[in-house]
Design a protein around this motif. Structure first.
Motif, PDB file in Angstrom:
ATOM      1  N   LEU A 257       1.009  -1.245  -0.065  1.00  0.00           N
ATOM      2  CA  LEU A 257      -0.266  -0.024  -0.099  1.00  0.00           C
ATOM      3  C   LEU A 257       0.637   1.218   0.147  1.00  0.00           C
ATOM      4  CD1 LEU A 257      -2.582  -0.904   2.528  1.00  0.00           C
ATOM      5  CD2 LEU A 257      -2.925  -1.129   0.065  1.00  0.00           C
ATOM      6  N   PHE A 258       0.344   2.445  -0.865  1.00  0.00           N
ATOM      7  CA  PHE A 258       1.239   3.816  -0.612  1.00  0.00           C
ATOM      8  C   PHE A 258      -0.502   4.353   0.329  1.00  0.00           C
ATOM      9  CE2 PHE A 258       3.775   4.293  -4.298  1.00  0.00           C
ATOM     10  CZ  PHE A 258       4.720   3.043  -3.726  1.00  0.00           C
ATOM     11  N   SER A 259      -0.121   5.277   1.276  1.00  0.00           N
ATOM     12  CA  SER A 259      -1.320   5.333   1.724  1.00  0.00           C
ATOM     13  C   SER A 259      -1.071   7.205   2.731  1.00  0.00           C
ATOM     14  CB  SER A 259      -1.305   4.393   3.848  1.00  0.00           C
ATOM     15  OG  SER A 259      -1.584   3.433   3.127  1.00  0.00           O
ATOM     16  N   ARG A 260      -1.847   7.692   2.489  1.00  0.00           N
ATOM     17  CA  ARG A 260      -1.917   9.273   2.868  1.00  0.00           C
ATOM     18  C   ARG A 260      -3.013   9.043   3.726  1.00  0.00           C
ATOM     19  NH1 ARG A 260      -1.972  13.084  -1.517  1.00  0.00           N
ATOM     20  NH2 ARG A 260      -1.612  14.933  -0.749  1.00  0.00           N
ATOM     21  N   VAL A 261      -3.065  10.201   4.790  1.00  0.00           N
ATOM     22  CA  VAL A 261      -3.904  10.898   5.156  1.00  0.00           C
ATOM     23  C   VAL A 261      -4.816  11.800   4.500  1.00  0.00           C
ATOM     24  CG1 VAL A 261      -4.600  12.289   7.037  1.00  0.00           C
ATOM     25  CG2 VAL A 261      -2.599  11.290   7.588  1.00  0.00           C
ATOM     26  N   ASN A 263      -6.479  14.205   2.389  1.00  0.00           N
ATOM     27  CA  ASN A 263      -6.196  15.379   3.024  1.00  0.00           C
ATOM     28  C   ASN A 263      -5.089  15.671   3.068  1.00  0.00           C
ATOM     29  OD1 ASN A 263      -8.780  15.871   0.788  1.00  0.00           O
ATOM     30  ND2 ASN A 263      -9.854  15.575   2.783  1.00  0.00           N
ATOM     31  N   GLY A 264      -4.275  15.444   3.469  1.00  0.00           N
ATOM     32  CA  GLY A 264      -3.113  15.643   4.738  1.00  0.00           C
ATOM     33  C   GLY A 264      -2.112  14.839   4.248  1.00  0.00           C
ATOM     34  N   PRO A 265      -0.664  14.483   4.669  1.00  0.00           N
ATOM     35  CA  PRO A 265       0.211  13.831   4.593  1.00  0.00           C
ATOM     36  C   PRO A 265       0.250  12.614   4.568  1.00  0.00           C
ATOM     37  CG  PRO A 265       0.227  13.797   6.889  1.00  0.00           C
ATOM     38  CD  PRO A 265      -1.042  14.607   6.403  1.00  0.00           C
ATOM     39  N   TRP A 266       1.021  12.378   3.484  1.00  0.00           N
ATOM     40  CA  TRP A 266       1.886  10.865   3.327  1.00  0.00           C
ATOM     41  C   TRP A 266       2.081   9.974   4.700  1.00  0.00           C
ATOM     42  CZ3 TRP A 266       0.538   8.428  -1.063  1.00  0.00           C
ATOM     43  CH2 TRP A 266      -0.270   9.241  -1.972  1.00  0.00           C
ATOM     44  N   ILE A 267       1.686   8.573   5.144  1.00  0.00           N
ATOM     45  CA  ILE A 267       2.597   7.514   5.861  1.00  0.00           C
ATOM     46  C   ILE A 267       3.147   6.139   4.388  1.00  0.00           C
ATOM     47  CG2 ILE A 267       1.828   6.638   8.060  1.00  0.00           C
ATOM     48  CD1 ILE A 267      -0.583   8.133   8.584  1.00  0.00           C
ATOM     49  N   ASP A 268       4.289   5.960   5.002  1.00  0.00           N
ATOM     50  CA  ASP A 268       4.692   5.356   4.182  1.00  0.00           C
ATOM     51  C   ASP A 268       4.550   4.118   5.391  1.00  0.00           C
ATOM     52  OD1 ASP A 268       6.807   3.341   3.457  1.00  0.00           O
ATOM     53  OD2 ASP A 268       8.981   4.395   4.163  1.00  0.00           O
ATOM     54  N   THR A 269       3.836   3.603   4.108  1.00  0.00           N
ATOM     55  CA  THR A 269       4.040   1.781   4.709  1.00  0.00           C
ATOM     56  C   THR A 269       3.736   1.119   3.432  1.00  0.00           C
ATOM     57  OG1 THR A 269       1.307   2.626   3.646  1.00  0.00           O
ATOM     58  CG2 THR A 269       1.227   2.284   5.806  1.00  0.00           C
ATOM     59  N   ARG A 270       4.878   1.232   3.067  1.00  0.00           N
ATOM     60  CA  ARG A 270       5.234   0.626   1.704  1.00  0.00           C
ATOM     61  C   ARG A 270       6.254  -0.933   2.485  1.00  0.00           C
ATOM     62  NH1 ARG A 270       9.680   4.075  -0.646  1.00  0.00           N
ATOM     63  NH2 ARG A 270       9.767   4.610   1.572  1.00  0.00           N
ATOM     64  N   TRP A 271       6.215  -0.794   3.083  1.00  0.00           N
ATOM     65  CA  TRP A 271       7.362  -1.975   3.864  1.00  0.00           C
ATOM     66  C   TRP A 271       6.630  -3.226   4.821  1.00  0.00           C
ATOM     67  CZ3 TRP A 271      12.062  -1.719   2.369  1.00  0.00           C
ATOM     68  CH2 TRP A 271      12.441  -0.885   1.907  1.00  0.00           C
ATOM     69  N   PHE A 272       4.991  -2.998   4.037  1.00  0.00           N
ATOM     70  CA  PHE A 272       4.029  -4.222   4.760  1.00  0.00           C
ATOM     71  C   PHE A 272       3.440  -4.489   3.684  1.00  0.00           C
ATOM     72  CE2 PHE A 272       4.052  -1.408   7.686  1.00  0.00           C
ATOM     73  CZ  PHE A 272       4.546  -1.362   9.327  1.00  0.00           C
ATOM     74  N   VAL A 273       3.481  -6.732   3.858  1.00  0.00           N
ATOM     75  CA  VAL A 273       2.554  -6.854   2.988  1.00  0.00           C
ATOM     76  C   VAL A 273       1.206  -7.355   3.580  1.00  0.00           C
ATOM     77  CG1 VAL A 273       2.398  -8.950   1.525  1.00  0.00           C
ATOM     78  CG2 VAL A 273       5.061  -7.494   1.629  1.00  0.00           C
ATOM     79  N   VAL A 274       0.199  -7.009   2.565  1.00  0.00           N
ATOM     80  CA  VAL A 274      -1.330  -8.028   3.574  1.00  0.00           C
ATOM     81  C   VAL A 274      -1.597  -9.123   1.898  1.00  0.00           C
ATOM     82  CG1 VAL A 274      -3.035  -7.301   3.773  1.00  0.00           C
ATOM     83  CG2 VAL A 274      -1.440  -5.648   3.935  1.00  0.00           C
ATOM     84  N   ASP A 275      -1.300 -10.137   2.500  1.00  0.00           N
ATOM     85  CA  ASP A 275      -1.858 -11.269   1.902  1.00  0.00           C
ATOM     86  C   ASP A 275      -3.473 -11.552   2.034  1.00  0.00           C
ATOM     87  OD1 ASP A 275      -2.698 -13.785   1.015  1.00  0.00           O
ATOM     88  OD2 ASP A 275      -0.789 -14.587   1.506  1.00  0.00           O
TER      89      ASP A 275
END
Length: 285
Positions: A257-261, A263-275
């Motif tokens: 996932l690429f995630s952000r709040v 209407n807000g800033p990005w949060i780094d979730t690139r290091w997680f893998v969801v099966d």
């Protein structure tokens, strides 16, 4: 297309009750009535029918005058009006209309019944991915009116299989269905949202995401609707070796996932893998 209405039930719209010294007058009445159509020989998609397969019937003006002798006034015969306009089907290589997309999905589901598949959250029926205009085969490309077909793509989590169904929109016919395992098309928005839901709900691995959201907003993160997420397929193979615990990714539906709040800033979730197939979360170390 369609057929003329063969018969129509006359409705009794008023009852006149009369006595020796009582007269009741029913004034001019205009009533709009919708009656189920005779669909024994016509398709609900026939232009003679509305979206739900109903004829539209209007009764005109009528009056009934009671007298000392009594009597009933019957309305004049009904008049069949044209149904409300439906969205026209496309033609040639025009993009699929909303009506065509809905109809293509319904046809594809009839070829792969709900009990035969499962969506990303366990609901009956395969997970919808996309509906696209199918390519016209070379042997039909020169036709004056080549068949207009749609390709419906979905992912069946029960079988971990990618399913593509080609339907002919003119004849309402399923042309073919192909099922492949180990093929992972880009995840849909619903799948990305479900991956975020699993990450947020993971007590240990979701703590960093929840903490970053709290720092950015001052609020608790409890629902994926609080984020804007984009999903990307993750797979382990000869070209992309990964940790042993993620060895099923490729056969399973795995997402990063690429995630952000919102209407807000990005949060780094690139290091997680969801099966999504196993409904588990792992971290890439």
């Amino acid at each position: 297309m369609g057929e003329d209405v063969r018969s129509m039930t006359q409705r009794h719209l008023g009852t006149v009750v009369a006595g020796a010294s009582i007269a009741v007058t029913v004034g001019a009445v205009l009533v709009a009535v919708t009656l189920p159509g005779d669909t024994s020989g016509a398709s609900p998609r026939d232009p003679a029918y509305g979206h739900a397969g109903y004829e539209h019937v209007r009764y005109g003006q009528g009056s009934a005058q009671g007298s000392a002798a009594g009597g009933d006034g019957a309305p004049p015969p009904g008049v069949v009006e044209p149904p409300p306009p439906r969205i026209a089907d496309g033609s040639g290589t025009d993009p699929l209309t909303d009506d065509e997309i809905r109809h293509a999905r319904a046809l594809a589901l009839s070829a792969d019944p709900r009990e035969a598949g499962e969506g990303v959250r366990g609901a009956p029926g395969p997970q919808p991915l996309s509906v696209d205009l199918a390519e016209v085969p070379p042997e039909e490309a020169g036709a004056a009116a080549p068949p207009r077909r749609a390709q419906v793509s979905s992912y069946d989590y029960r079988r971990d299989a990618y399913v593509t169904t080609t339907v002919d929109l003119a004849s309402d016919r399923v042309v073919r269905t192909d099922t492949q395992r180990g093929v992972q098309p880009p995840p849909s928005r619903q799948e990305a949202v479900e991956a975020a839901r699993l990450l947020i709900g993971d007590r240990r691995l979701g703590e960093g995401l929840r903490s970053d959201y709290r720092d950015a907003t001052g609020r608790e993160l409890t629902d994926p609707a609080q984020l804007t997420v984009t999903g990307f397929v993750y797979r382990v193979d000869a070209e992309n070796p990964g940790p042993a615990r993620l060895g099923a990714c490729g056969r399973h539906r795995c997402v990063r996932l690429f995630s952000r709040v919102r209407n807000g800033p990005w949060i780094d979730t690139r290091w997680f893998v969801v099966d999504l197939s196993a409904r588990s979360v792992s971290r890439l170390d």
